[in-house]
Design a protein around this motif. Structure first.
Motif, mmCIF file in Angstrom:
data_model
loop_
_atom_site.group_PDB
_atom_site.id
_atom_site.type_symbol
_atom_site.label_atom_id
_atom_site.label_comp_id
_atom_site.label_asym_id
_atom_site.label_seq_id
_atom_site.Cartn_x
_atom_site.Cartn_y
_atom_site.Cartn_z
ATOM 1 N N ARG A 183 89.365 59.307 69.884
ATOM 2 C CA ARG A 183 89.362 58.385 71.022
ATOM 3 C C ARG A 183 90.648 57.574 71.115
ATOM 4 N N VAL A 184 91.124 57.020 69.980
ATOM 5 C CA VAL A 184 92.262 56.081 70.042
ATOM 6 C C VAL A 184 93.593 56.674 69.590
ATOM 7 N N HIS A 185 93.581 57.865 68.995
ATOM 8 C CA HIS A 185 94.815 58.521 68.523
ATOM 9 C C HIS A 185 95.688 57.577 67.697
ATOM 10 N N PRO A 186 95.166 57.125 66.537
ATOM 11 C CA PRO A 186 95.937 56.180 65.714
ATOM 12 C C PRO A 186 97.138 56.860 65.059
ATOM 13 N N MET A 199 103.534 45.317 75.338
ATOM 14 C CA MET A 199 104.742 44.540 75.097
ATOM 15 C C MET A 199 105.584 45.220 74.027
ATOM 16 N N GLY A 200 105.761 46.506 74.185
ATOM 17 C CA GLY A 200 106.648 47.171 73.248
ATOM 18 C C GLY A 200 105.936 48.154 72.366
ATOM 19 N N GLU A 201 106.628 48.566 71.341
ATOM 20 C CA GLU A 201 106.142 49.600 70.451
ATOM 21 C C GLU A 201 105.223 48.994 69.401
ATOM 22 N N HIS A 202 104.238 49.765 69.043
ATOM 23 C CA HIS A 202 103.298 49.309 68.022
ATOM 24 C C HIS A 202 102.739 50.510 67.273
ATOM 25 N N VAL A 203 102.208 50.251 66.124
ATOM 26 C CA VAL A 203 101.556 51.262 65.307
ATOM 27 C C VAL A 203 100.061 50.970 65.360
ATOM 28 N N ASP A 204 99.314 51.890 65.955
ATOM 29 C CA ASP A 204 97.862 51.732 66.026
ATOM 30 C C ASP A 204 97.231 52.208 64.722
ATOM 31 N N VAL A 205 96.285 51.414 64.220
ATOM 32 C CA VAL A 205 95.641 51.684 62.937
ATOM 33 C C VAL A 205 94.137 51.790 63.136
ATOM 34 N N LEU A 206 93.549 52.789 62.511
ATOM 35 C CA LEU A 206 92.102 52.933 62.435
ATOM 36 C C LEU A 206 91.685 52.572 61.015
ATOM 37 N N ILE A 207 90.787 51.605 60.885
ATOM 38 C CA ILE A 207 90.268 51.188 59.579
ATOM 39 C C ILE A 207 88.887 51.806 59.402
ATOM 40 N N VAL A 208 88.709 52.537 58.288
ATOM 41 C CA VAL A 208 87.442 53.210 58.024
ATOM 42 C C VAL A 208 86.900 52.735 56.677
ATOM 43 N N ASP A 209 85.801 52.009 56.728
ATOM 44 C CA ASP A 209 85.145 51.538 55.506
ATOM 45 C C ASP A 209 83.725 51.150 55.879
ATOM 46 N N ASP A 210 82.772 51.457 55.013
ATOM 47 C CA ASP A 210 81.377 51.151 55.307
ATOM 48 C C ASP A 210 81.006 49.703 55.004
ATOM 49 N N ALA A 256 93.478 49.413 66.123
ATOM 50 C CA ALA A 256 93.028 50.033 67.366
ATOM 51 C C ALA A 256 91.523 50.247 67.378
ATOM 52 N N ALA A 257 90.950 50.475 66.173
ATOM 53 C CA ALA A 257 89.510 50.713 66.068
ATOM 54 C C ALA A 257 89.090 50.617 64.613
ATOM 55 N N GLU A 258 87.771 50.515 64.420
ATOM 56 C CA GLU A 258 87.178 50.514 63.091
ATOM 57 C C GLU A 258 86.012 51.493 63.089
ATOM 58 N N ALA A 259 85.719 52.024 61.912
ATOM 59 C CA ALA A 259 84.594 52.942 61.758
ATOM 60 C C ALA A 259 83.913 52.676 60.430
ATOM 61 N N GLU A 260 82.600 52.988 60.378
ATOM 62 C CA GLU A 260 81.798 52.743 59.183
ATOM 63 C C GLU A 260 81.386 54.016 58.465
ATOM 64 N N SER A 261 81.646 55.193 59.061
ATOM 65 C CA SER A 261 81.249 56.465 58.453
ATOM 66 C C SER A 261 82.336 57.497 58.714
ATOM 67 N N GLY A 262 82.259 58.603 57.992
ATOM 68 C CA GLY A 262 83.223 59.668 58.208
ATOM 69 C C GLY A 262 83.129 60.255 59.600
ATOM 70 N N GLU A 273 106.856 56.628 65.044
ATOM 71 C CA GLU A 273 106.284 55.945 66.200
ATOM 72 C C GLU A 273 105.543 56.940 67.068
ATOM 73 N N GLN A 274 104.397 56.495 67.547
ATOM 74 C CA GLN A 274 103.615 57.389 68.396
ATOM 75 C C GLN A 274 103.848 57.022 69.849
ATOM 76 N N ALA A 275 103.808 57.993 70.684
ATOM 77 C CA ALA A 275 103.911 57.746 72.117
ATOM 78 C C ALA A 275 102.539 57.382 72.643
ATOM 79 N N GLY A 276 102.531 56.511 73.616
ATOM 80 C CA GLY A 276 101.254 56.200 74.242
ATOM 81 C C GLY A 276 100.785 54.904 73.754
#
Length: 125
Positions: free
Chosen positions: A48-51, A1-12, A33-39, A122-125
């Protein structure tokens, strides 16, 4: 539904990821877009998600957030990486300034306004 900024949150620490997810959700047009617990997981999720934005904790199990930042930016220099920690600015590891991150935000200061100020392209995709 339009443009958005995908964010990856990284914290253990899950409680901080929950807070960060809430803050990101308060920024119009931004979404987690995704979360991660390690480097290592951060690098895999970024591929994978191209944030557009990565909120990167400095202290992580495995490779540090600083090294993960270097690897993510080597793969995609357009990503906006923001380092996060509880460190005072003067107490950051010496290599934090040279890893390619665009900013450092103390975890206590993570707010929607601070994120909006980043204005990633803004990112494409």
């Amino acid at each position: 539904m339009g443009e958005h900024v995908d964010v990856l949150i990284v914290d253990d620490q899950r409680p901080f990821r929950t807070v960060a997810r809430t803050v990101v959700g308060m920024v119009g047009g931004w979404r987690v877009a995704a979360e991660a617990e390690s480097g290592e997981q951060a690098c895999a999720e970024a591929e994978r998600v191209h944030p557009a934005v990565v909120l990167m904790d400095i202290n992580l199990p495995g490779i540090s957030g600083i090294e993960a930042t270097r690897r993510i930016l080597a793969a995609d220099p357009a990503v906006v990486v923001v380092l996060l920690s509880t460190y005072a600015l003067d107490d950051l590891p010496s290599d934090a300034a040279s890893c390619g991150a665009v900013a450092y935000i103390n975890k206590e200061d993570l707010t929607p306004a601070r994120l909006r100020a980043l204005r990633p392209v803004e990112q494409a995709g």
